[in-house]
Enzyme design. Sequence first.
Site, PDB file in Angstrom:
ATOM      1  N   GLU A   2      48.763  83.261  51.779  1.00  0.00           N
ATOM      2  CA  GLU A   2      48.766  83.470  53.219  1.00  0.00           C
ATOM      3  C   GLU A   2      47.670  82.637  53.856  1.00  0.00           C
ATOM      4  O   GLU A   2      46.834  82.046  53.161  1.00  0.00           O
ATOM      5  CB  GLU A   2      48.571  84.963  53.536  1.00  0.00           C
ATOM      6  CG  GLU A   2      49.727  85.832  53.050  1.00  0.00           C
ATOM      7  CD  GLU A   2      49.538  87.307  53.344  1.00  0.00           C
ATOM      8  OE1 GLU A   2      50.518  88.055  53.172  1.00  0.00           O
ATOM      9  OE2 GLU A   2      48.429  87.709  53.754  1.00  0.00           O
TER      10      GLU A   2
ATOM     11  N   HIS B 256      47.216  89.353  65.628  1.00  0.00           N
ATOM     12  CA  HIS B 256      48.148  88.711  64.699  1.00  0.00           C
ATOM     13  C   HIS B 256      48.916  87.646  65.474  1.00  0.00           C
ATOM     14  O   HIS B 256      49.436  87.914  66.564  1.00  0.00           O
ATOM     15  CB  HIS B 256      49.121  89.721  64.100  1.00  0.00           C
ATOM     16  CG  HIS B 256      49.795  89.222  62.866  1.00  0.00           C
ATOM     17  ND1 HIS B 256      50.746  88.229  62.894  1.00  0.00           N
ATOM     18  CD2 HIS B 256      49.635  89.541  61.556  1.00  0.00           C
ATOM     19  CE1 HIS B 256      51.154  87.979  61.661  1.00  0.00           C
ATOM     20  NE2 HIS B 256      50.492  88.758  60.834  1.00  0.00           N
TER      21      HIS B 256
ATOM     22  N   ARG C  70      43.917  83.384  61.063  1.00  0.00           N
ATOM     23  CA  ARG C  70      44.658  83.986  62.166  1.00  0.00           C
ATOM     24  C   ARG C  70      44.069  83.695  63.538  1.00  0.00           C
ATOM     25  O   ARG C  70      44.793  83.494  64.510  1.00  0.00           O
ATOM     26  CB  ARG C  70      44.750  85.504  61.965  1.00  0.00           C
ATOM     27  CG  ARG C  70      45.678  85.893  60.834  1.00  0.00           C
ATOM     28  CD  ARG C  70      45.668  87.379  60.599  1.00  0.00           C
ATOM     29  NE  ARG C  70      46.652  87.740  59.575  1.00  0.00           N
ATOM     30  CZ  ARG C  70      46.821  88.971  59.118  1.00  0.00           C
ATOM     31  NH1 ARG C  70      46.068  89.945  59.575  1.00  0.00           N
ATOM     32  NH2 ARG C  70      47.727  89.221  58.192  1.00  0.00           N
TER      33      ARG C  70
ATOM     34  N   HIS D 243      46.183  93.490  66.363  1.00  0.00           N
ATOM     35  CA  HIS D 243      46.629  93.846  65.023  1.00  0.00           C
ATOM     36  C   HIS D 243      45.618  94.669  64.234  1.00  0.00           C
ATOM     37  O   HIS D 243      45.977  95.655  63.594  1.00  0.00           O
ATOM     38  CB  HIS D 243      46.948  92.553  64.257  1.00  0.00           C
ATOM     39  CG  HIS D 243      47.503  92.767  62.891  1.00  0.00           C
ATOM     40  ND1 HIS D 243      48.635  93.524  62.654  1.00  0.00           N
ATOM     41  CD2 HIS D 243      47.103  92.316  61.668  1.00  0.00           C
ATOM     42  CE1 HIS D 243      48.908  93.519  61.354  1.00  0.00           C
ATOM     43  NE2 HIS D 243      47.983  92.820  60.742  1.00  0.00           N
TER      44      HIS D 243
ATOM     45  N   ARG E 132      39.109  88.830  59.933  1.00  0.00           N
ATOM     46  CA  ARG E 132      39.619  89.326  58.655  1.00  0.00           C
ATOM     47  C   ARG E 132      40.535  88.314  57.987  1.00  0.00           C
ATOM     48  O   ARG E 132      41.462  87.800  58.596  1.00  0.00           O
ATOM     49  CB  ARG E 132      40.379  90.636  58.877  1.00  0.00           C
ATOM     50  CG  ARG E 132      41.008  91.217  57.618  1.00  0.00           C
ATOM     51  CD  ARG E 132      41.686  92.533  57.949  1.00  0.00           C
ATOM     52  NE  ARG E 132      42.856  92.351  58.786  1.00  0.00           N
ATOM     53  CZ  ARG E 132      44.108  92.291  58.316  1.00  0.00           C
ATOM     54  NH1 ARG E 132      44.345  92.376  57.020  1.00  0.00           N
ATOM     55  NH2 ARG E 132      45.111  92.142  59.146  1.00  0.00           N
TER      56      ARG E 132
END
Length: 538
Positions: free
Chosen positions: A127, A243, A289, A350, A385
Amino acid sequence: MASSRYLVSFDSRNTFHRFTDILVIGAGIAGLRAALEIDEQLSVLVATKDRITESNSSYAQGGLAGVLSPEDTFENHVEDTLIAGDGLCHREVVEHVVHEAPAEIEKLIGWGTNFDLENGSLALTREGGHSHRRIVHALGDSTGFEVMRAIIATARTRSNITLWDDTILVDLLTDRGQCVGAILSRGGTGQFLIWARQVILAAGGCGMVYRETTNPPVATGDGMAAAYRAGAELRDMEFMQFHPTVLYVAGSARYLISEAVRGEGAYLRDINGERFMPAADKRAELAPRDVVARAIFRTMEKTQHPNVYLDLSHLDPAMVLKRFPGINRVCKGFGMDITKDRIPVRPGAHYMIGGVTIDDRGRTTLPGLWACGEVSSSGLHGANRLASNSLIEGLVFGATCGRGATEAARKYSGDLVALPLRYTVPQHETNDHLDLADMTASLRALMVRKMGIVRERSRLNEALQDVGFWCRYVLTREFDNRSGWELQNLLIIARLMIDAAIKRDESRGTHFRSDFPTRDDVRWGLRHNAAPRVEELF
Protein backbone atom coordinates in the site's frame (compact mmCIF):
# COMPACT_ATOMS: atom_id res chain seq x y z
CA MET A 1 -18.96 29.82 29.73
CA ALA A 2 -17.67 26.80 31.62
CA SER A 3 -18.11 23.29 30.29
CA SER A 4 -19.80 20.91 32.75
CA ARG A 5 -17.59 18.27 34.38
CA TYR A 6 -20.25 15.65 33.64
CA LEU A 7 -22.86 15.63 30.89
CA VAL A 8 -25.59 14.38 33.25
CA SER A 9 -26.64 14.85 36.84
CA PHE A 10 -26.33 11.78 39.06
CA ASP A 11 -26.30 10.65 42.67
CA SER A 12 -24.66 7.35 43.55
CA ARG A 13 -27.21 6.85 46.33
CA ASN A 14 -30.06 6.31 43.88
CA THR A 15 -28.42 4.98 40.72
CA PHE A 16 -27.97 1.40 39.52
CA HIS A 17 -24.48 0.01 40.17
CA ARG A 18 -22.29 -2.65 38.61
CA PHE A 19 -18.85 -3.76 39.79
CA THR A 20 -16.04 -5.23 37.69
CA ASP A 21 -12.31 -5.62 38.13
CA ILE A 22 -11.57 -4.05 34.75
CA LEU A 23 -13.89 -2.03 32.54
CA VAL A 24 -13.08 -1.91 28.82
CA ILE A 25 -14.90 0.79 26.87
CA GLY A 26 -15.02 -0.17 23.20
CA ALA A 27 -15.17 -3.51 21.43
CA GLY A 28 -13.05 -2.88 18.36
CA ILE A 29 -9.76 -4.64 17.80
CA ALA A 30 -7.95 -2.70 20.57
CA GLY A 31 -10.63 -3.17 23.21
CA LEU A 32 -11.14 -6.88 22.65
CA ARG A 33 -7.39 -7.51 22.38
CA ALA A 34 -7.03 -5.81 25.76
CA ALA A 35 -9.83 -7.92 27.24
CA LEU A 36 -8.25 -11.14 25.97
CA GLU A 37 -4.92 -10.25 27.58
CA ILE A 38 -6.40 -9.70 31.05
CA ASP A 39 -5.86 -12.46 33.62
CA GLU A 40 -8.85 -14.82 33.52
CA GLN A 41 -9.10 -14.61 37.32
CA LEU A 42 -10.24 -10.99 36.94
CA SER A 43 -13.73 -9.99 35.86
CA VAL A 44 -13.93 -7.89 32.69
CA LEU A 45 -16.87 -5.88 31.40
CA VAL A 46 -16.61 -4.76 27.77
CA ALA A 47 -19.09 -2.05 26.80
CA THR A 48 -19.70 -1.09 23.19
CA LYS A 49 -21.95 1.63 21.82
CA ASP A 50 -23.83 -0.27 19.12
CA ARG A 51 -23.72 -3.87 17.98
CA ILE A 52 -20.42 -5.53 18.83
CA THR A 53 -19.67 -5.81 15.11
CA GLU A 54 -20.09 -2.04 14.58
CA SER A 55 -16.65 -0.45 14.87
CA ASN A 56 -14.02 1.15 12.66
CA SER A 57 -12.05 -2.10 13.00
CA SER A 58 -14.84 -4.08 11.34
CA TYR A 59 -14.91 -1.70 8.38
CA ALA A 60 -11.14 -1.85 7.73
CA GLN A 61 -10.53 -3.05 4.18
CA GLY A 62 -6.80 -3.02 3.56
CA GLY A 63 -5.18 -5.19 6.21
CA LEU A 64 -2.46 -5.41 8.82
CA ALA A 65 1.18 -4.45 8.25
CA GLY A 66 3.91 -6.78 9.43
CA VAL A 67 7.33 -8.00 8.35
CA LEU A 68 6.53 -11.51 7.11
CA SER A 69 8.59 -11.79 3.93
CA PRO A 70 12.31 -12.69 3.67
CA GLU A 71 12.71 -9.72 1.30
CA ASP A 72 11.50 -7.35 4.03
CA THR A 73 13.09 -6.26 7.32
CA PHE A 74 12.01 -4.60 10.56
CA GLU A 75 14.27 -1.70 9.66
CA ASN A 76 12.37 -1.20 6.38
CA HIS A 77 9.01 -1.10 8.15
CA VAL A 78 10.35 1.27 10.83
CA GLU A 79 11.81 3.61 8.21
CA ASP A 80 8.59 3.64 6.15
CA THR A 81 6.61 4.53 9.28
CA LEU A 82 9.01 7.32 10.24
CA ILE A 83 8.94 8.80 6.73
CA ALA A 84 5.13 8.81 6.66
CA GLY A 85 5.02 10.31 10.18
CA ASP A 86 6.88 13.39 8.92
CA GLY A 87 9.19 13.92 11.89
CA LEU A 88 6.68 13.46 14.71
CA CYS A 89 6.91 9.70 15.39
CA HIS A 90 8.44 8.34 18.59
CA ARG A 91 11.04 5.96 17.23
CA GLU A 92 11.05 3.66 20.25
CA VAL A 93 7.28 3.22 19.95
CA VAL A 94 7.57 2.56 16.21
CA GLU A 95 10.25 -0.06 16.78
CA HIS A 96 8.22 -1.75 19.51
CA VAL A 97 5.04 -2.00 17.41
CA VAL A 98 6.89 -3.13 14.27
CA HIS A 99 8.74 -5.87 16.14
CA GLU A 100 5.57 -7.10 17.87
CA ALA A 101 3.46 -7.11 14.68
CA PRO A 102 4.32 -10.60 13.31
CA ALA A 103 3.56 -12.28 16.64
CA GLU A 104 0.20 -10.50 16.87
CA ILE A 105 -0.70 -11.63 13.35
CA GLU A 106 0.20 -15.20 14.32
CA LYS A 107 -2.02 -14.89 17.39
CA LEU A 108 -4.92 -13.81 15.18
CA ILE A 109 -4.36 -16.88 13.02
CA GLY A 110 -4.39 -19.01 16.18
CA TRP A 111 -7.75 -17.49 17.10
CA GLY A 112 -9.15 -18.56 13.73
CA THR A 113 -8.64 -15.61 11.40
CA ASN A 114 -8.63 -16.82 7.80
CA PHE A 115 -6.17 -14.55 6.02
CA ASP A 116 -5.89 -14.81 2.24
CA LEU A 117 -3.25 -17.26 1.02
CA GLU A 118 -1.12 -17.50 -2.10
CA ASN A 119 0.53 -20.84 -2.89
CA GLY A 120 -0.06 -21.95 0.68
CA SER A 121 1.55 -18.89 2.29
CA LEU A 122 0.10 -15.62 3.51
CA ALA A 123 -0.72 -13.39 0.56
CA LEU A 124 1.02 -10.03 0.96
CA THR A 125 0.15 -6.80 -0.79
CA ARG A 126 1.64 -3.32 -0.82
CA GLU A 127 0.00 0.00 0.00
CA GLY A 128 0.96 3.65 -0.27
CA GLY A 129 4.07 4.57 1.72
CA HIS A 130 5.28 0.97 2.07
CA SER A 131 8.55 -0.03 0.42
CA HIS A 132 7.71 -3.75 0.43
CA ARG A 133 4.71 -6.06 0.18
CA ARG A 134 3.87 -6.61 3.86
CA ILE A 135 0.09 -6.22 4.18
CA VAL A 136 -1.86 -9.34 5.14
CA HIS A 137 -5.53 -9.28 4.17
CA ALA A 138 -8.67 -11.40 4.37
CA LEU A 139 -11.69 -12.00 2.14
CA GLY A 140 -9.98 -9.83 -0.46
CA ASP A 141 -10.94 -6.40 0.82
CA SER A 142 -12.86 -7.23 4.01
CA THR A 143 -9.99 -7.78 6.42
CA GLY A 144 -11.56 -5.98 9.35
CA PHE A 145 -14.73 -8.03 9.13
CA GLU A 146 -12.84 -11.34 9.23
CA VAL A 147 -10.41 -10.30 11.96
CA MET A 148 -13.24 -9.04 14.17
CA ARG A 149 -15.29 -12.19 13.52
CA ALA A 150 -12.46 -14.31 14.90
CA ILE A 151 -11.58 -12.06 17.84
CA ILE A 152 -15.24 -11.62 18.89
CA ALA A 153 -15.74 -15.40 18.77
CA THR A 154 -12.66 -15.88 20.94
CA ALA A 155 -13.81 -13.27 23.47
CA ARG A 156 -17.16 -15.04 23.77
CA THR A 157 -15.41 -18.21 24.94
CA ARG A 158 -13.86 -16.47 27.96
CA SER A 159 -15.98 -16.92 31.08
CA ASN A 160 -14.51 -13.83 32.77
CA ILE A 161 -15.50 -11.49 29.91
CA THR A 162 -18.99 -9.96 29.80
CA LEU A 163 -19.98 -8.15 26.60
CA TRP A 164 -22.53 -5.32 26.71
CA ASP A 165 -23.70 -3.90 23.41
CA ASP A 166 -26.08 -0.96 22.93
CA THR A 167 -24.19 0.75 25.77
CA ILE A 168 -23.11 4.38 25.55
CA LEU A 169 -20.24 5.94 27.48
CA VAL A 170 -21.65 9.11 29.04
CA ASP A 171 -18.66 10.01 31.21
CA LEU A 172 -15.71 8.66 33.15
CA LEU A 173 -16.05 8.70 36.93
CA THR A 174 -13.21 10.26 38.91
CA ASP A 175 -12.49 10.57 42.60
CA ARG A 176 -9.46 12.20 44.22
CA GLY A 177 -7.65 12.49 40.91
CA GLN A 178 -8.18 8.89 39.79
CA CYS A 179 -10.47 7.18 37.31
CA VAL A 180 -12.76 4.85 39.27
CA GLY A 181 -15.27 3.79 36.63
CA ALA A 182 -17.79 5.23 34.21
CA ILE A 183 -21.36 6.36 33.72
CA LEU A 184 -22.91 4.16 31.04
CA SER A 185 -26.36 4.32 29.47
CA ARG A 186 -27.62 0.95 28.30
CA GLY A 187 -30.53 0.50 25.94
CA GLY A 188 -33.86 0.94 27.65
CA THR A 189 -32.53 0.11 31.12
CA GLY A 190 -31.28 3.59 32.00
CA GLN A 191 -27.96 4.72 33.41
CA PHE A 192 -25.46 2.65 35.37
CA LEU A 193 -22.52 3.63 37.51
CA ILE A 194 -19.80 1.10 36.74
CA TRP A 195 -17.11 0.86 39.42
CA ALA A 196 -13.80 -0.69 38.33
CA ARG A 197 -10.31 -1.19 39.69
CA GLN A 198 -8.94 -0.10 36.29
CA VAL A 199 -10.52 1.33 33.13
CA ILE A 200 -9.25 0.76 29.58
CA LEU A 201 -10.50 3.29 27.03
CA ALA A 202 -10.72 1.89 23.49
CA ALA A 203 -13.67 3.91 22.24
CA GLY A 204 -12.39 4.64 18.72
CA GLY A 205 -12.24 7.81 16.67
CA CYS A 206 -14.26 10.88 15.75
CA GLY A 207 -14.68 10.85 11.96
CA MET A 208 -18.33 11.91 12.27
CA VAL A 209 -17.14 15.44 13.07
CA TYR A 210 -16.86 15.74 9.26
CA ARG A 211 -19.64 15.47 6.68
CA GLU A 212 -17.46 13.34 4.38
CA THR A 213 -16.10 10.36 6.34
CA THR A 214 -15.43 6.65 6.01
CA ASN A 215 -16.32 6.11 9.67
CA PRO A 216 -19.55 4.48 10.87
CA PRO A 217 -22.10 6.66 12.73
CA VAL A 218 -20.78 5.52 16.14
CA ALA A 219 -17.47 7.41 15.67
CA THR A 220 -18.40 10.62 17.48
CA GLY A 221 -15.35 11.03 19.72
CA ASP A 222 -17.14 10.02 22.93
CA GLY A 223 -14.04 8.48 24.52
CA MET A 224 -11.78 11.45 23.75
CA ALA A 225 -14.33 13.97 25.00
CA ALA A 226 -15.06 12.01 28.19
CA ALA A 227 -11.35 11.66 28.94
CA TYR A 228 -10.91 15.39 28.36
CA ARG A 229 -13.72 16.28 30.77
CA ALA A 230 -12.17 13.89 33.33
CA GLY A 231 -8.84 15.74 33.15
CA ALA A 232 -6.73 13.42 30.97
CA GLU A 233 -4.39 15.09 28.49
CA LEU A 234 -5.19 15.04 24.78
CA ARG A 235 -2.68 15.99 22.11
CA ASP A 236 -2.12 16.37 18.35
CA MET A 237 -5.80 16.96 17.61
CA GLU A 238 -4.92 18.85 14.42
CA PHE A 239 -3.89 15.58 12.75
CA MET A 240 -6.97 14.06 11.14
CA GLN A 241 -6.04 11.73 8.30
CA PHE A 242 -8.19 12.01 5.20
CA HIS A 243 -8.43 8.87 3.12
CA PRO A 244 -7.82 9.93 -0.47
CA THR A 245 -10.30 7.62 -2.13
CA VAL A 246 -13.87 7.52 -0.86
CA LEU A 247 -16.56 6.49 -3.34
CA TYR A 248 -18.45 9.63 -4.33
CA VAL A 249 -21.92 9.13 -5.73
CA ALA A 250 -24.28 12.01 -4.98
CA GLY A 251 -27.02 11.05 -2.56
CA SER A 252 -25.45 7.75 -1.49
CA ALA A 253 -23.56 6.70 1.63
CA ARG A 254 -19.80 7.15 1.39
CA TYR A 255 -17.81 3.95 0.94
CA LEU A 256 -14.09 3.49 1.41
CA ILE A 257 -12.10 2.44 -1.65
CA SER A 258 -9.11 0.68 -0.14
CA GLU A 259 -5.54 1.93 -0.31
CA ALA A 260 -4.76 -1.54 -1.68
CA VAL A 261 -6.47 -0.65 -4.98
CA ARG A 262 -3.64 1.78 -5.70
CA GLY A 263 -1.23 -0.69 -4.16
CA GLU A 264 -2.19 -3.18 -6.85
CA GLY A 265 -1.56 -0.61 -9.59
CA ALA A 266 -4.70 1.52 -10.08
CA TYR A 267 -4.25 5.03 -11.52
CA LEU A 268 -5.83 8.28 -10.39
CA ARG A 269 -7.18 10.43 -13.24
CA ASP A 270 -8.93 13.78 -13.45
CA ILE A 271 -12.21 14.45 -15.28
CA ASN A 272 -10.24 14.76 -18.54
CA GLY A 273 -8.63 11.33 -18.12
CA GLU A 274 -5.19 12.70 -17.24
CA ARG A 275 -3.04 11.11 -14.51
CA PHE A 276 -1.99 13.80 -12.03
CA MET A 277 -0.06 11.93 -9.32
CA PRO A 278 3.27 11.49 -11.22
CA ALA A 279 3.61 15.29 -11.33
CA ALA A 280 2.64 15.63 -7.66
CA ASP A 281 5.11 13.11 -6.19
CA LYS A 282 7.80 10.74 -7.48
CA ARG A 283 5.96 7.85 -5.79
CA ALA A 284 2.87 8.72 -7.85
CA GLU A 285 -0.21 6.77 -6.67
CA LEU A 286 1.89 5.03 -3.98
CA ALA A 287 2.68 8.26 -2.14
CA PRO A 288 1.47 8.53 1.49
CA ARG A 289 -2.15 9.40 2.05
CA ASP A 290 -1.65 13.05 2.97
CA VAL A 291 0.23 13.70 -0.28
CA VAL A 292 -2.41 11.94 -2.38
CA ALA A 293 -5.32 13.63 -0.59
CA ARG A 294 -3.87 17.11 -1.20
CA ALA A 295 -3.13 16.29 -4.84
CA ILE A 296 -6.75 15.23 -5.30
CA PHE A 297 -7.97 18.39 -3.55
CA ARG A 298 -5.89 20.60 -5.85
CA THR A 299 -7.03 18.69 -8.94
CA MET A 300 -10.68 19.09 -7.94
CA GLU A 301 -10.14 22.84 -7.49
CA LYS A 302 -8.30 23.12 -10.81
CA THR A 303 -10.90 21.20 -12.81
CA GLN A 304 -13.88 22.53 -10.81
CA HIS A 305 -15.15 18.95 -10.63
CA PRO A 306 -16.44 17.39 -7.36
CA ASN A 307 -14.27 14.28 -7.64
CA VAL A 308 -11.48 12.46 -9.45
CA TYR A 309 -11.42 8.87 -10.71
CA LEU A 310 -9.71 5.58 -9.93
CA ASP A 311 -8.89 3.61 -13.05
CA LEU A 312 -8.30 -0.17 -12.88
CA SER A 313 -9.03 -0.89 -16.53
CA HIS A 314 -5.37 -1.63 -17.35
CA LEU A 315 -5.14 -4.34 -14.65
CA ASP A 316 -5.94 -8.05 -15.00
CA PRO A 317 -9.75 -8.27 -14.60
CA ALA A 318 -9.58 -11.68 -12.87
CA MET A 319 -7.13 -10.34 -10.28
CA VAL A 320 -9.24 -7.24 -9.69
CA LEU A 321 -12.44 -9.20 -9.07
CA LYS A 322 -10.71 -11.73 -6.80
CA ARG A 323 -8.83 -9.09 -4.81
CA PHE A 324 -11.67 -6.59 -4.39
CA PRO A 325 -14.99 -8.45 -4.21
CA GLY A 326 -16.52 -6.04 -1.69
CA ILE A 327 -15.66 -2.94 -3.70
CA ASN A 328 -16.92 -4.64 -6.85
CA ARG A 329 -20.21 -5.50 -5.15
CA VAL A 330 -20.79 -1.89 -4.01
CA CYS A 331 -19.84 -0.35 -7.36
CA LYS A 332 -21.98 -2.86 -9.25
CA GLY A 333 -24.94 -1.52 -7.26
CA PHE A 334 -24.36 1.82 -9.00
CA GLY A 335 -24.03 0.22 -12.43
CA MET A 336 -20.22 0.34 -12.52
CA ASP A 337 -17.89 -2.43 -13.70
CA ILE A 338 -14.63 -1.79 -11.82
CA THR A 339 -12.63 -3.71 -14.44
CA LYS A 340 -13.71 -1.20 -17.10
CA ASP A 341 -15.34 1.88 -15.57
CA ARG A 342 -13.59 4.64 -13.69
CA ILE A 343 -14.63 4.89 -10.02
CA PRO A 344 -15.54 8.42 -8.82
CA VAL A 345 -13.68 9.21 -5.58
CA ARG A 346 -12.80 12.12 -3.32
CA PRO A 347 -11.10 12.39 0.10
CA GLY A 348 -12.97 11.83 3.36
CA ALA A 349 -12.08 11.95 7.07
CA HIS A 350 -10.73 8.55 7.96
CA TYR A 351 -8.52 8.31 11.04
CA MET A 352 -7.79 10.55 14.02
CA ILE A 353 -4.06 10.45 14.68
CA GLY A 354 -4.27 12.58 17.81
CA GLY A 355 -6.17 11.63 20.92
CA VAL A 356 -5.66 10.76 24.58
CA THR A 357 -1.95 10.94 25.41
CA ILE A 358 -0.47 7.59 26.48
CA ASP A 359 3.01 6.40 27.40
CA ASP A 360 4.72 3.25 26.11
CA ARG A 361 2.67 1.12 28.54
CA GLY A 362 -0.67 2.59 27.47
CA ARG A 363 -1.12 4.70 30.61
CA THR A 364 -2.90 8.04 30.27
CA THR A 365 -2.11 11.07 32.44
CA LEU A 366 -5.14 10.16 34.61
CA PRO A 367 -4.28 7.38 37.12
CA GLY A 368 -6.47 4.32 36.72
CA LEU A 369 -7.18 5.06 33.05
CA TRP A 370 -5.46 3.29 30.14
CA ALA A 371 -6.07 3.88 26.43
CA CYS A 372 -5.39 2.05 23.17
CA GLY A 373 -6.38 2.20 19.53
CA GLU A 374 -7.68 5.24 17.68
CA VAL A 375 -8.85 7.00 20.84
CA SER A 376 -5.20 7.32 21.91
CA SER A 377 -2.06 9.15 20.82
CA SER A 378 0.85 6.75 21.24
CA GLY A 379 3.48 8.40 19.06
CA LEU A 380 3.41 5.60 16.47
CA HIS A 381 1.80 7.53 13.63
CA GLY A 382 3.48 10.90 14.08
CA ALA A 383 1.81 13.43 11.81
CA ASN A 384 0.51 10.92 9.27
CA ARG A 385 -0.46 7.27 9.72
CA LEU A 386 1.18 4.75 7.43
CA ALA A 387 -1.48 2.55 5.80
CA SER A 388 -2.41 -0.63 7.72
CA ASN A 389 -0.43 0.32 10.83
CA SER A 390 -3.56 1.12 12.85
CA LEU A 391 -4.92 -2.41 13.36
CA ILE A 392 -1.45 -3.53 14.41
CA GLU A 393 -1.23 -0.63 16.86
CA GLY A 394 -4.61 -1.65 18.30
CA LEU A 395 -3.38 -5.20 18.82
CA VAL A 396 0.00 -4.29 20.31
CA PHE A 397 -1.23 -1.55 22.63
CA GLY A 398 -4.40 -3.47 23.44
CA ALA A 399 -2.25 -6.33 24.71
CA THR A 400 0.02 -3.87 26.53
CA CYS A 401 -2.94 -2.21 28.26
CA GLY A 402 -4.41 -5.59 29.18
CA ARG A 403 -1.18 -6.64 30.89
CA GLY A 404 -0.70 -3.29 32.61
CA ALA A 405 -4.29 -3.08 33.86
CA THR A 406 -4.06 -6.66 35.16
CA GLU A 407 -0.95 -5.82 37.16
CA ALA A 408 -2.50 -2.63 38.54
CA ALA A 409 -5.80 -4.34 39.43
CA ARG A 410 -3.96 -7.01 41.42
CA LYS A 411 -2.35 -4.27 43.51
CA TYR A 412 -5.71 -2.62 44.22
CA SER A 413 -6.34 -2.91 47.95
CA GLY A 414 -9.76 -3.49 49.41
CA ASP A 415 -13.14 -4.32 47.95
CA LEU A 416 -14.87 -2.35 45.24
CA VAL A 417 -17.56 -0.11 46.72
CA ALA A 418 -19.90 2.52 45.40
CA LEU A 419 -18.36 5.86 46.29
CA PRO A 420 -20.56 8.73 47.54
CA LEU A 421 -20.36 10.72 44.31
CA ARG A 422 -22.99 13.12 43.05
CA TYR A 423 -23.12 15.89 40.49
CA THR A 424 -25.73 18.36 39.32
CA VAL A 425 -25.40 19.96 35.89
CA PRO A 426 -25.65 23.73 36.43
CA GLN A 427 -28.98 25.05 35.25
CA HIS A 428 -28.80 27.80 32.62
CA GLU A 429 -31.48 29.70 30.83
CA THR A 430 -32.03 28.07 27.47
CA ASN A 431 -34.18 28.68 24.46
CA ASP A 432 -36.84 26.25 23.38
CA HIS A 433 -36.28 23.01 21.52
CA LEU A 434 -32.87 22.54 19.90
CA ASP A 435 -32.84 20.78 16.51
CA LEU A 436 -30.02 18.31 17.19
CA ALA A 437 -29.92 16.90 13.65
CA ASP A 438 -29.63 20.35 12.07
CA MET A 439 -27.01 21.44 14.61
CA THR A 440 -24.93 18.32 13.99
CA ALA A 441 -25.18 18.68 10.20
CA SER A 442 -24.11 22.33 10.43
CA LEU A 443 -21.05 21.43 12.50
CA ARG A 444 -19.99 18.63 10.14
CA ALA A 445 -20.38 20.87 7.09
CA LEU A 446 -18.38 23.67 8.72
CA MET A 447 -15.51 21.28 9.51
CA VAL A 448 -15.29 20.27 5.85
CA ARG A 449 -15.27 23.89 4.65
CA LYS A 450 -12.92 25.46 7.20
CA MET A 451 -10.99 22.65 8.91
CA GLY A 452 -10.49 20.34 5.94
CA ILE A 453 -7.50 19.11 3.95
CA VAL A 454 -6.12 22.60 3.29
CA ARG A 455 -6.34 25.14 6.13
CA GLU A 456 -5.73 28.88 6.53
CA ARG A 457 -5.76 31.14 9.60
CA SER A 458 -8.68 33.40 8.69
CA ARG A 459 -10.96 30.44 7.94
CA LEU A 460 -9.80 28.65 11.09
CA ASN A 461 -10.61 31.76 13.12
CA GLU A 462 -14.06 31.86 11.56
CA ALA A 463 -14.56 28.21 12.49
CA LEU A 464 -13.37 28.92 16.04
CA GLN A 465 -15.90 31.71 16.38
CA ASP A 466 -18.77 29.61 15.01
CA VAL A 467 -18.01 26.51 17.07
CA GLY A 468 -17.40 28.63 20.17
CA PHE A 469 -20.84 30.18 19.76
CA TRP A 470 -22.48 26.75 19.42
CA CYS A 471 -20.57 25.47 22.45
CA ARG A 472 -21.88 28.31 24.59
CA TYR A 473 -25.49 27.28 24.20
CA VAL A 474 -25.18 23.51 23.66
CA LEU A 475 -22.65 22.50 26.32
CA THR A 476 -24.67 24.24 29.03
CA ARG A 477 -27.66 21.95 28.46
CA GLU A 478 -28.39 18.56 29.98
CA PHE A 479 -29.60 15.92 27.56
CA ASP A 480 -30.99 12.48 28.28
CA ASN A 481 -30.37 10.86 24.90
CA ARG A 482 -27.61 9.67 22.59
CA SER A 483 -28.06 12.41 19.98
CA GLY A 484 -27.59 15.16 22.54
CA TRP A 485 -24.51 13.59 24.14
CA GLU A 486 -22.96 12.92 20.74
CA LEU A 487 -23.45 16.52 19.64
CA GLN A 488 -21.82 17.78 22.84
CA ASN A 489 -18.88 15.43 22.32
CA LEU A 490 -18.49 16.43 18.67
CA LEU A 491 -18.48 20.11 19.61
CA ILE A 492 -15.73 19.56 22.19
CA ILE A 493 -13.65 17.57 19.70
CA ALA A 494 -14.16 20.16 16.94
CA ARG A 495 -13.16 22.96 19.31
CA LEU A 496 -9.95 21.13 20.27
CA MET A 497 -9.10 20.34 16.65
CA ILE A 498 -9.52 23.93 15.50
CA ASP A 499 -7.53 25.27 18.45
CA ALA A 500 -4.66 22.88 17.66
CA ALA A 501 -4.73 23.71 13.94
CA ILE A 502 -4.44 27.44 14.65
CA LYS A 503 -1.52 26.94 17.01
CA ARG A 504 0.51 24.73 14.64
CA ASP A 505 1.62 27.41 12.20
CA GLU A 506 3.48 25.05 9.89
CA SER A 507 2.56 22.21 7.52
CA ARG A 508 3.36 18.67 8.60
CA GLY A 509 1.81 15.34 7.65
CA THR A 510 -1.97 15.54 7.47
CA HIS A 511 -1.98 19.14 8.73
CA PHE A 512 -1.52 21.55 5.81
CA ARG A 513 -1.65 25.33 6.26
CA SER A 514 -1.70 27.24 2.97
CA ASP A 515 -0.43 30.30 4.84
CA PHE A 516 2.46 28.26 6.33
CA PRO A 517 3.04 25.67 3.57
CA THR A 518 6.40 24.30 4.76
CA ARG A 519 7.55 22.20 7.69
CA ASP A 520 9.25 24.22 10.44
CA ASP A 521 11.63 22.01 12.44
CA VAL A 522 13.23 25.01 14.16
CA ARG A 523 10.02 25.98 15.93
CA TRP A 524 8.22 22.66 16.06
CA GLY A 525 10.65 19.73 15.71
CA LEU A 526 9.25 16.81 17.73
CA ARG A 527 6.84 19.10 19.56
CA HIS A 528 3.35 17.86 20.29
CA ASN A 529 0.34 20.11 20.61
CA ALA A 530 -1.20 19.36 24.01
CA ALA A 531 -4.85 20.37 24.30
CA PRO A 532 -5.54 23.13 26.83
CA ARG A 533 -7.24 22.19 30.07
CA VAL A 534 -11.02 22.42 30.13
CA GLU A 535 -11.08 25.63 32.17
CA GLU A 536 -8.63 27.25 29.73
CA LEU A 537 -10.57 26.36 26.60
CA PHE A 538 -14.13 27.30 27.45
